[in-house]
Design a protein around this motif. Structure first.
Motif: not given
Length: 113
Positions: A34-47, A49-59
């Motif tokens: 359950d916690h892993a799914h919560t972490v997957a949904g963390i909002d990384l939109s503040g990263l 355009t350059l962080g979009n790839g990282f945000a997708a890999a994170w999720a």
């Protein structure tokens, strides 16, 4: 199974201890999932355009991790249930065998003169 004497020796206290530990572990793994799914949904939109790839890999990584934890929880819980069923089956066989043995030999009260 003790191969030197060819019989199964069921250790009820050890089986009960394992089943208890397996239940606790399955619950903890479920909570971690359950916690892993919560972490997957963390909002990384503040990263940006350059962080979009990282945000997708994170999720993706945390979602996959959550799936593995779910599987581990299910397998751990199922194995504990299997141990319980096996112990119950062996107990039933022992009880039935004892009853058949007791009925095969007349008791002192059943001997007719």
């Amino acid at each position: 199974m003790d191969s030197s004497i060819g019989r199964v020796a069921w250790d009820r206290p050890a089986a009960a201890a394992y089943v208890s530990a397996a239940g606790d572990a399955a619950a903890l793994l479920g909570a971690a999932k359950d916690h892993a799914h919560t972490v997957a949904g963390i909002d990384l939109s503040g990263l940006g355009t350059l962080g979009n790839g990282f945000a997708a890999a994170w999720a993706s990584a945390w979602t996959t991790h959550g799936g593995h934890l779910r599987t581990a929880s299910a397998l751990t819980g199922a194995y504990g249930q299997a141990i319980t069923r096996w112990g119950n089956t062996l107990g039933g066989v022992d009880t039935e065998s004892a009853a058949r043995i007791a009925g095969a030999v007349p008791g002192i009260d059943e001997i007719q003169a």
